[in-house]
Scaffold this active site. Structure first.
Site, PDB file in Angstrom:
ATOM      1  N   LYS A  68       0.640  10.267   5.663  1.00  0.00           N
ATOM      2  CA  LYS A  68       0.496   8.858   6.024  1.00  0.00           C
ATOM      3  C   LYS A  68       1.713   8.036   5.607  1.00  0.00           C
ATOM      4  O   LYS A  68       1.661   6.824   5.578  1.00  0.00           O
ATOM      5  CB  LYS A  68      -0.788   8.304   5.404  1.00  0.00           C
ATOM      6  CG  LYS A  68      -2.020   9.035   5.931  1.00  0.00           C
ATOM      7  CD  LYS A  68      -3.295   8.407   5.451  1.00  0.00           C
ATOM      8  CE  LYS A  68      -4.472   9.171   6.057  1.00  0.00           C
ATOM      9  NZ  LYS A  68      -5.720   8.454   5.955  1.00  0.00           N
ATOM     10  N   LYS A 120       0.868  -1.181   0.000  1.00  0.00           N
ATOM     11  CA  LYS A 120       0.000   0.000   0.000  1.00  0.00           C
ATOM     12  C   LYS A 120       0.901   1.226   0.000  1.00  0.00           C
ATOM     13  O   LYS A 120       1.582   1.508   0.975  1.00  0.00           O
ATOM     14  CB  LYS A 120      -0.931   0.033   1.203  1.00  0.00           C
ATOM     15  CG  LYS A 120      -1.879   1.227   1.142  1.00  0.00           C
ATOM     16  CD  LYS A 120      -2.860   1.249   2.291  1.00  0.00           C
ATOM     17  CE  LYS A 120      -3.793   2.441   2.122  1.00  0.00           C
ATOM     18  NZ  LYS A 120      -4.680   2.593   3.273  1.00  0.00           N
ATOM     19  N   TYR A 166     -14.114   0.735  -8.267  1.00  0.00           N
ATOM     20  CA  TYR A 166     -15.375   1.455  -8.224  1.00  0.00           C
ATOM     21  C   TYR A 166     -16.176   1.219  -9.506  1.00  0.00           C
ATOM     22  O   TYR A 166     -17.362   1.518  -9.571  1.00  0.00           O
ATOM     23  CB  TYR A 166     -15.131   2.961  -8.054  1.00  0.00           C
ATOM     24  CG  TYR A 166     -14.518   3.320  -6.721  1.00  0.00           C
ATOM     25  CD1 TYR A 166     -15.324   3.533  -5.607  1.00  0.00           C
ATOM     26  CD2 TYR A 166     -13.144   3.455  -6.571  1.00  0.00           C
ATOM     27  CE1 TYR A 166     -14.780   3.862  -4.377  1.00  0.00           C
ATOM     28  CE2 TYR A 166     -12.587   3.786  -5.344  1.00  0.00           C
ATOM     29  CZ  TYR A 166     -13.408   3.987  -4.259  1.00  0.00           C
ATOM     30  OH  TYR A 166     -12.854   4.308  -3.037  1.00  0.00           O
ATOM     31  N   ARG A 220     -10.432  10.499   0.113  1.00  0.00           N
ATOM     32  CA  ARG A 220     -10.143  11.236   1.347  1.00  0.00           C
ATOM     33  C   ARG A 220     -10.935  12.536   1.415  1.00  0.00           C
ATOM     34  O   ARG A 220     -11.415  12.928   2.479  1.00  0.00           O
ATOM     35  CB  ARG A 220      -8.648  11.507   1.459  1.00  0.00           C
ATOM     36  CG  ARG A 220      -7.861  10.251   1.761  1.00  0.00           C
ATOM     37  CD  ARG A 220      -6.393  10.546   1.930  1.00  0.00           C
ATOM     38  NE  ARG A 220      -5.665   9.312   2.194  1.00  0.00           N
ATOM     39  CZ  ARG A 220      -4.388   9.139   1.931  1.00  0.00           C
ATOM     40  NH1 ARG A 220      -3.678  10.137   1.427  1.00  0.00           N
ATOM     41  NH2 ARG A 220      -3.791   8.000   2.191  1.00  0.00           N
ATOM     42  N   GLU A 264       7.785  -7.197   2.011  1.00  0.00           N
ATOM     43  CA  GLU A 264       6.436  -7.322   2.566  1.00  0.00           C
ATOM     44  C   GLU A 264       5.755  -8.595   2.100  1.00  0.00           C
ATOM     45  O   GLU A 264       5.027  -9.237   2.867  1.00  0.00           O
ATOM     46  CB  GLU A 264       5.599  -6.093   2.209  1.00  0.00           C
ATOM     47  CG  GLU A 264       6.122  -4.797   2.793  1.00  0.00           C
ATOM     48  CD  GLU A 264       6.188  -4.803   4.313  1.00  0.00           C
ATOM     49  OE1 GLU A 264       5.348  -5.477   4.960  1.00  0.00           O
ATOM     50  OE2 GLU A 264       7.078  -4.139   4.865  1.00  0.00           O
ATOM     51  N   SER A 291      -9.845   5.574  -5.887  1.00  0.00           N
ATOM     52  CA  SER A 291     -10.720   6.673  -6.285  1.00  0.00           C
ATOM     53  C   SER A 291     -10.092   7.635  -7.288  1.00  0.00           C
ATOM     54  O   SER A 291     -10.781   8.134  -8.177  1.00  0.00           O
ATOM     55  CB  SER A 291     -11.202   7.437  -5.054  1.00  0.00           C
ATOM     56  OG  SER A 291     -10.101   7.994  -4.344  1.00  0.00           O
ATOM     57  N   LYS A 338      -2.032  -1.522  -3.777  1.00  0.00           N
ATOM     58  CA  LYS A 338      -2.924  -0.363  -3.769  1.00  0.00           C
ATOM     59  C   LYS A 338      -2.096   0.905  -3.820  1.00  0.00           C
ATOM     60  O   LYS A 338      -1.221   1.062  -2.986  1.00  0.00           O
ATOM     61  CB  LYS A 338      -3.772  -0.390  -2.492  1.00  0.00           C
ATOM     62  CG  LYS A 338      -4.791   0.720  -2.366  1.00  0.00           C
ATOM     63  CD  LYS A 338      -5.585   0.554  -1.084  1.00  0.00           C
ATOM     64  CE  LYS A 338      -6.600   1.665  -0.942  1.00  0.00           C
ATOM     65  NZ  LYS A 338      -7.322   1.587   0.324  1.00  0.00           N
TER      66      LYS A 338
END
Length: 161
Positions: free
Chosen positions: A51, A29, A147, A39, A67, A108, A82
């Site tokens: 972040k 991510k 989406y 957001r 990871e 998004s 992501k």
């Protein structure tokens, strides 16, 4: 996901008899600007800082392998990248280095750019949508979270709006 989280979730599920429940890990991510529209809609932009303390540096390609190994060892069943389209190379990297299913999350910002381009008649929205999903699949994604799910399903079934 934070180091050790997959293992803790797997242990808790198994201890309660839920060995059959799969875990999709946020393996890669990235700290991405493509999350912006989501957001904004939730008013969840950081009030200060960012972040990047717990999301991967977009320039760091190799960390995804680290990871991947950790998530596999802790019991992940599905590995997630992501956002999706900007990280096709990472999807391919994971696909080439793991037998587990690879998921791609078309976030998004990716969705909004295609929708905006369609509204402005700059692109053929349906064709660009389907091409973007095909590219995620071709890169190695077994699962695509998007989406566009309903719109793509209608397109694949030949339904017209």
């Amino acid at each position: 996901m934070m180091d050790g989280r997959v293992g803790a979730i797997r242990a808790a599920l198994d201890a309660e008899g839920f060995q059959h429940v799969s875990i999709m890990s946020y393996t890669a991510k990235y700290a991405s600007s493509f999350y912006g529209p989501f957001r904004e809609a939730l008013d969840s932009n950081p009030r200060f800082g960012d972040k990047k303390t717990y999301q991967m540096n977009p320039a760091n390609y190799r960390e995804a392998l680290v990871e991947l190994r950790a998530d596999e060892a802790e019991g992940a069943d599905i590995l997630l990248v992501k956002p999706g389209l900007p990280y096709l190379d990472v999807i391919r990297l994971l696909r080439d280095n793991s037998p587990l299913p690879i998921a791609a999350y078309q976030v998004s910002g990716e969705y909004s750019m295609i929708k905006a381009g369609g509204v402005l008649k700059m692109i053929d929205e349906e064709r660009v949508m389907m091409e973007s999903l095909m590219c995620l699949r071709r890169a190695g994604a077994d699962i695509i979270l998007t989406y566009f799910a309903l719109q793509a399903a209608r397109c694949l079934c030949g339904e017209k709006r």
